[in-house]
Design a protein around this motif. Structure first.
Motif, mmCIF file in Angstrom:
data_model
loop_
_atom_site.group_PDB
_atom_site.id
_atom_site.type_symbol
_atom_site.label_atom_id
_atom_site.label_comp_id
_atom_site.label_asym_id
_atom_site.label_seq_id
_atom_site.Cartn_x
_atom_site.Cartn_y
_atom_site.Cartn_z
ATOM 1 N N ARG A 452 1.064 -23.895 47.583
ATOM 2 C CA ARG A 452 0.262 -22.764 47.108
ATOM 3 C C ARG A 452 -0.916 -23.269 46.287
ATOM 4 N NH1 ARG A 452 2.695 -18.140 42.970
ATOM 5 N NH2 ARG A 452 1.161 -16.481 43.391
ATOM 6 N N VAL A 453 -2.056 -22.587 46.384
ATOM 7 C CA VAL A 453 -3.220 -22.847 45.533
ATOM 8 C C VAL A 453 -3.690 -21.525 44.971
ATOM 9 C CG1 VAL A 453 -5.636 -23.596 45.466
ATOM 10 C CG2 VAL A 453 -3.959 -24.950 46.736
ATOM 11 N N GLU A 454 -3.996 -21.506 43.676
ATOM 12 C CA GLU A 454 -4.457 -20.289 43.013
ATOM 13 C C GLU A 454 -5.784 -20.551 42.299
ATOM 14 O OE1 GLU A 454 -0.719 -18.166 41.152
ATOM 15 O OE2 GLU A 454 -0.512 -20.356 41.049
ATOM 16 N N VAL A 455 -6.603 -19.519 42.227
ATOM 17 C CA VAL A 455 -7.909 -19.600 41.579
ATOM 18 C C VAL A 455 -7.991 -18.520 40.515
ATOM 19 C CG1 VAL A 455 -10.408 -19.386 41.901
ATOM 20 C CG2 VAL A 455 -9.018 -20.562 43.622
ATOM 21 N N ARG A 456 -8.609 -18.870 39.399
ATOM 22 C CA ARG A 456 -8.813 -17.910 38.314
ATOM 23 C C ARG A 456 -10.290 -17.889 37.938
ATOM 24 N NH1 ARG A 456 -5.806 -19.082 32.741
ATOM 25 N NH2 ARG A 456 -7.497 -20.609 32.575
ATOM 26 N N VAL A 457 -10.816 -16.689 37.729
ATOM 27 C CA VAL A 457 -12.195 -16.521 37.277
ATOM 28 C C VAL A 457 -12.164 -16.135 35.803
ATOM 29 C CG1 VAL A 457 -14.361 -15.287 37.588
ATOM 30 C CG2 VAL A 457 -12.903 -15.773 39.579
ATOM 31 N N ASP A 458 -12.782 -16.982 34.985
ATOM 32 C CA ASP A 458 -12.775 -16.790 33.533
ATOM 33 C C ASP A 458 -11.327 -16.694 33.047
ATOM 34 O OD1 ASP A 458 -15.585 -16.860 33.491
ATOM 35 O OD2 ASP A 458 -15.692 -14.737 34.021
ATOM 36 N N ASP A 459 -10.979 -15.660 32.323
ATOM 37 C CA ASP A 459 -9.604 -15.522 31.826
ATOM 38 C C ASP A 459 -8.841 -14.454 32.596
ATOM 39 O OD1 ASP A 459 -9.889 -17.457 29.794
ATOM 40 O OD2 ASP A 459 -10.916 -15.995 28.508
ATOM 41 N N GLY A 460 -9.299 -14.169 33.809
ATOM 42 C CA GLY A 460 -8.645 -13.142 34.614
ATOM 43 C C GLY A 460 -7.330 -13.627 35.204
ATOM 44 N N ARG A 466 -6.611 -18.999 50.114
ATOM 45 C CA ARG A 466 -6.150 -19.167 51.493
ATOM 46 C C ARG A 466 -6.015 -20.661 51.785
ATOM 47 N NH1 ARG A 466 -10.130 -19.362 56.551
ATOM 48 N NH2 ARG A 466 -8.633 -20.072 58.124
ATOM 49 N N LEU A 467 -4.826 -21.056 52.219
ATOM 50 C CA LEU A 467 -4.583 -22.456 52.534
ATOM 51 C C LEU A 467 -4.934 -22.756 53.982
ATOM 52 C CD1 LEU A 467 -1.180 -23.271 50.789
ATOM 53 C CD2 LEU A 467 -3.421 -24.199 50.211
ATOM 54 N N ALA A 468 -5.585 -23.890 54.220
ATOM 55 C CA ALA A 468 -5.807 -24.353 55.582
ATOM 56 C C ALA A 468 -4.479 -24.798 56.171
ATOM 57 C CB ALA A 468 -6.804 -25.508 55.586
ATOM 58 N N ALA A 469 -4.450 -24.971 57.476
ATOM 59 C CA ALA A 469 -3.225 -25.422 58.142
ATOM 60 C C ALA A 469 -2.813 -26.785 57.589
ATOM 61 C CB ALA A 469 -3.442 -25.501 59.645
ATOM 62 N N GLU A 470 -1.511 -27.000 57.477
ATOM 63 C CA GLU A 470 -0.996 -28.276 56.985
ATOM 64 C C GLU A 470 -0.851 -29.263 58.130
ATOM 65 O OE1 GLU A 470 2.400 -29.423 53.854
ATOM 66 O OE2 GLU A 470 3.211 -28.752 55.778
ATOM 67 N N ASP A 471 -1.413 -30.447 57.935
ATOM 68 C CA ASP A 471 -1.215 -31.526 58.905
ATOM 69 C C ASP A 471 0.159 -32.147 58.685
ATOM 70 O OD1 ASP A 471 -1.244 -33.732 60.519
ATOM 71 O OD2 ASP A 471 -3.142 -34.519 59.837
ATOM 72 N N SER A 472 0.387 -32.646 57.477
ATOM 73 C CA SER A 472 1.704 -33.161 57.091
ATOM 74 C C SER A 472 1.782 -33.121 55.579
ATOM 75 C CB SER A 472 1.923 -34.585 57.605
ATOM 76 O OG SER A 472 1.257 -35.518 56.776
ATOM 77 N N ARG A 473 2.945 -33.350 55.044
ATOM 78 C CA ARG A 473 3.086 -33.336 53.588
ATOM 79 C C ARG A 473 2.472 -34.578 52.944
ATOM 80 N NH1 ARG A 473 9.410 -34.729 52.209
ATOM 81 N NH2 ARG A 473 9.631 -36.566 53.552
ATOM 82 N N ASP A 474 2.031 -35.525 53.769
ATOM 83 C CA ASP A 474 1.391 -36.728 53.246
ATOM 84 C C ASP A 474 -0.129 -36.627 53.227
ATOM 85 O OD1 ASP A 474 3.796 -38.020 52.780
ATOM 86 O OD2 ASP A 474 3.853 -38.937 54.770
ATOM 87 N N THR A 475 -0.672 -35.472 53.597
ATOM 88 C CA THR A 475 -2.124 -35.303 53.587
ATOM 89 C C THR A 475 -2.510 -34.159 52.651
ATOM 90 O OG1 THR A 475 -2.105 -33.727 55.434
ATOM 91 C CG2 THR A 475 -2.316 -36.067 55.984
ATOM 92 N N TRP A 476 -3.768 -34.191 52.236
ATOM 93 C CA TRP A 476 -4.254 -33.091 51.421
ATOM 94 C C TRP A 476 -4.470 -31.843 52.263
ATOM 95 C CZ3 TRP A 476 -9.628 -35.382 49.544
ATOM 96 C CH2 TRP A 476 -10.450 -35.609 50.650
ATOM 97 N N GLN A 478 -6.994 -28.286 52.584
ATOM 98 C CA GLN A 478 -8.154 -27.543 52.135
ATOM 99 C C GLN A 478 -7.733 -26.117 51.773
ATOM 100 O OE1 GLN A 478 -10.880 -27.778 55.439
ATOM 101 N NE2 GLN A 478 -11.661 -29.786 54.828
ATOM 102 N N TRP A 479 -8.534 -25.466 50.949
ATOM 103 C CA TRP A 479 -8.259 -24.091 50.550
ATOM 104 C C TRP A 479 -9.584 -23.369 50.287
ATOM 105 C CZ3 TRP A 479 -10.386 -22.863 45.932
ATOM 106 C CH2 TRP A 479 -10.633 -23.914 45.044
ATOM 107 N N THR A 480 -9.547 -22.048 50.390
ATOM 108 C CA THR A 480 -10.738 -21.244 50.112
ATOM 109 C C THR A 480 -10.352 -19.973 49.369
ATOM 110 O OG1 THR A 480 -10.583 -20.045 52.216
ATOM 111 C CG2 THR A 480 -11.953 -22.044 52.186
ATOM 112 N N TYR A 481 -11.305 -19.450 48.612
ATOM 113 C CA TYR A 481 -11.106 -18.185 47.914
ATOM 114 C C TYR A 481 -12.439 -17.434 47.881
ATOM 115 C CZ TYR A 481 -10.490 -14.828 44.135
ATOM 116 O OH TYR A 481 -10.455 -13.679 43.389
ATOM 117 N N PRO A 482 -12.523 -16.253 48.551
ATOM 118 C CA PRO A 482 -13.766 -15.476 48.529
ATOM 119 C C PRO A 482 -13.887 -14.733 47.197
ATOM 120 C CG PRO A 482 -12.116 -14.381 49.877
ATOM 121 C CD PRO A 482 -11.495 -15.655 49.425
ATOM 122 N N TRP A 483 -14.899 -15.088 46.431
ATOM 123 C CA TRP A 483 -15.065 -14.538 45.085
ATOM 124 C C TRP A 483 -16.212 -13.535 45.077
ATOM 125 C CZ3 TRP A 483 -18.474 -17.422 41.145
ATOM 126 C CH2 TRP A 483 -18.539 -16.713 39.925
ATOM 127 N N ALA A 484 -15.923 -12.348 44.584
ATOM 128 C CA ALA A 484 -16.962 -11.326 44.418
ATOM 129 C C ALA A 484 -17.702 -11.635 43.119
ATOM 130 C CB ALA A 484 -16.346 -9.932 44.377
#
Length: 529
Positions: A452-460, A466-476, A478-484
């Motif tokens: 899981r990846v989480e994003v916080r804006v200021d103190d909200g 959104r996590l990208a597909a996992e290749d394996s547990r030995d790789t990083w 990518q993730w994205t978060y659309p921020w208004a």
């Protein structure tokens, strides 16, 4: 002051101009000494040059905290900064030696010879030195510098009443001509590769990687997100980070390279050539590497497709058993051709993870900068306890019996990779426009994976990215978060949870002794529409 007044020893009493010229002479003599030494080293081996030899000695004696600061501050330019510092110190010493030689010609020349001797001693003391020939570049360079300094100061001290200007002109002509000649020698030394280096380059060009018996699965189509500014899922070789202590990249002749396996629990010592190693069962895996010197949000992490042989298979064939099966050795010490030692837990190497002796990287033989012909890769461990480059020896021992290179310098003997996440875009102090801004980055927890990846804006509140597909547990991942995004100054923060359910702690810690941790954040200013 009378410019033609003689000193008690028969030489002309030096004037202020004479002293300035003498200091310049010391500088020119030092420059000629180093240039000649580099030219000779190009025919012996580059590592035998005095600056590199002394630089390596300095690196080995630099406190861990200072070395870590240099990496954080100067990045991959830390070696260039070190060499610049050494050259600056040598320049100051050369100025002083020039002034000394004006009063005592033989003593000044002897001082140059002493520094040449120190360079020769440093060269033959290098762990990768196997011949007294390594002392030759420093000694030849010192002889050239000492002779030049003796001649130059002699020009200044020759008692020629009424010929002061001619003496100084002669001094400048000799200094300039030898300086230009030294520049040509230095350029020649830089452009002409040594025979050993030429053989190494040719041997790499001749390597044909075997087809893997166990190929890596295709990278999932959703592993690479189409977001400008995000780190690519596969890091190109040219962009892969490099952190090591080598001031000059070792260029090893693959045809002469040998790997020695020995030590406690080894039934019989094993020696392998590169051809023999590549003839074994090979596997291909995507594995992310991270450096322990990587600060929170830092750049020293990358992902590549590695090709090699399972190290555990080789160990078991040699009779090695992990401690959990009663084996006597709990540490594997890998040695590099440049003397670096890296200690790895035997249990981690043999617990089923894809620990490799790798010779391929992203479809080509390892680049020299990344360890050609062979390096170690152990998923889930920081590089300083697993990723030995230019490896030539594997010894089985114990942590109680031996401390690898970094341990006496304050780093932990064992160092699993800590869960980390990073914001790649927007960049710190960026000025995105108001509206939907795509916040994106990468997260890694090798051998545990990212859940899981989480994003916080200021103190909200924390929001799931959104996590990208996992290749394996030995790789990083990518993730994205659309921020208004709304106009004004904002702080974006990210945190990750690994495959075991453990979330990154908030508090930041230093990289020393076993890796940094904490939340990464960036400050941006959103501009109004």
């Amino acid at each position: 002051m009378n410019p033609t007044r003689t000193a008690p020893d028969g030489g002309r009493e030096p004037t202020r101009t004479d002293r300035l010229l003498a200091a310049l002479g010391g500088l020119v003599a030092a420059y000629v000494s180093l240039a000649v030494a580099d030219l000779v080293a190009s025919r012996v081996r580059p590592e035998a040059g005095p600056v590199l030899a002394i630089g390596d000695a300095v690196v080995d004696r630099t406190p861990a905290a200072l070395k870590d600061w240099a990496i954080r501050t100067f990045g991959e330019s830390d070696k260039a900064v070190l060499l610049l510092g050494i050259l600056s110190l040598l320049a100051l010493l050369a100025l002083g030696i020039g002034l000394l030689a004006l009063r005592h010609r033989l003593l000044g020349a002897a001082a140059v010879a002493v520094f040449g001797g120190l360079g020769a001693l440093a060269a033959v003391s290098r762990p990768d030195s196997d011949s007294a020939v390594d002392a030759v570049p420093s000694l030849v360079g010192a002889a050239a510098g000492a002779l030049l300094l003796y001649v130059l100061t002699g020009v200044l001290r020759t008692p020629r009443p009424g010929a002061v200007r001619q003496d100084r002109r002669r001094f400048l002509i000799v200094a300039a001509s030898t300086g230009f000649a030294a520049t040509g020698a230095a350029a020649l030394g830089r452009t002409v590769a040594s025979p050993a280096e030429e053989n190494a380059v040719a041997s790499r060009a001749a390597v044909r990687l075997p087809r893997p018996a166990s190929p890596a699965p295709p990278v999932p189509s959703g592993a690479q997100l189409n977001v400008p500014g995000i780190s690519p899922f596969v890091t190109p070789n040219r962009d892969f980070y490099r952190v090591d202590t080598a001031l000059v990249v070792p260029k090893v002749d693959a045809d002469r390279w040998r790997l020695r396996l020995h030590g406690s629990g080894v039934r019989e010592e094993v020696t392998l050539t590169l051809r023999e190693l590549m003839a074994r069962r090979t596997v291909e895996r995507d594995i992310t590497l991270a450096c322990v010197s990587n600060e929170v949000g830092g750049p020293y992490v990358g992902n590549a497709r590695w090709l090699g042989v399972p190290l555990a298979d080789l160990l078991r064939e040699a009779g090695v058993r992990p401690p959990s099966e009663g084996g006597p050795a709990d540490q594997l010490v890998a040695r590099s051709v440049d003397g670096m030692t890296i200690g790895t837990p035997v249990e981690d190497v043999m617990d089923g993870r894809d620990a490799l002796l790798a010779f391929g990287m992203n479809g080509e033989p390892l680049p020299f900068t990344h360890g050609f012909p062979v390096r170690m890769i152990v998923p889930g461990l920081y590089g300083y306890v697993s990723a030995c480059k230019w490896i030539e020896s594997v010894e089985l021992t114990t942590f109680d019996a031996y401390d690898a290179y970094w341990v006496p310098r304050g780093w932990a003997a064992e160092a699993p990779v800590k869960t980390q996440s990073r914001i790649d875009t927007p960049r710190p102090f960026g000025r995105p426009a108001a509206g939907t801004v795509m916040v994106a980055g990468v997260a890694w927890a090798q051998h545990r994976g990212i859940r899981r990846v989480e994003v916080r804006v200021d103190d909200g509140p924390w929001q799931d990215a959104r996590l990208a597909a996992e290749d394996s547990r030995d790789t990083w991942r990518q993730w994205t978060y659309p921020w208004a995004a709304t106009p004004g100054r904002h702080t974006l923060t990210v945190r990750a949870t690994d495959g075991t359910g453990t979330t990154q702690p908030e508090r930041r810690t230093d990289t020393l002794p076993d890796g940094a941790q904490g939340w990464h954040s960036v400050v941006v200013t959103v501009e109004g529409a």
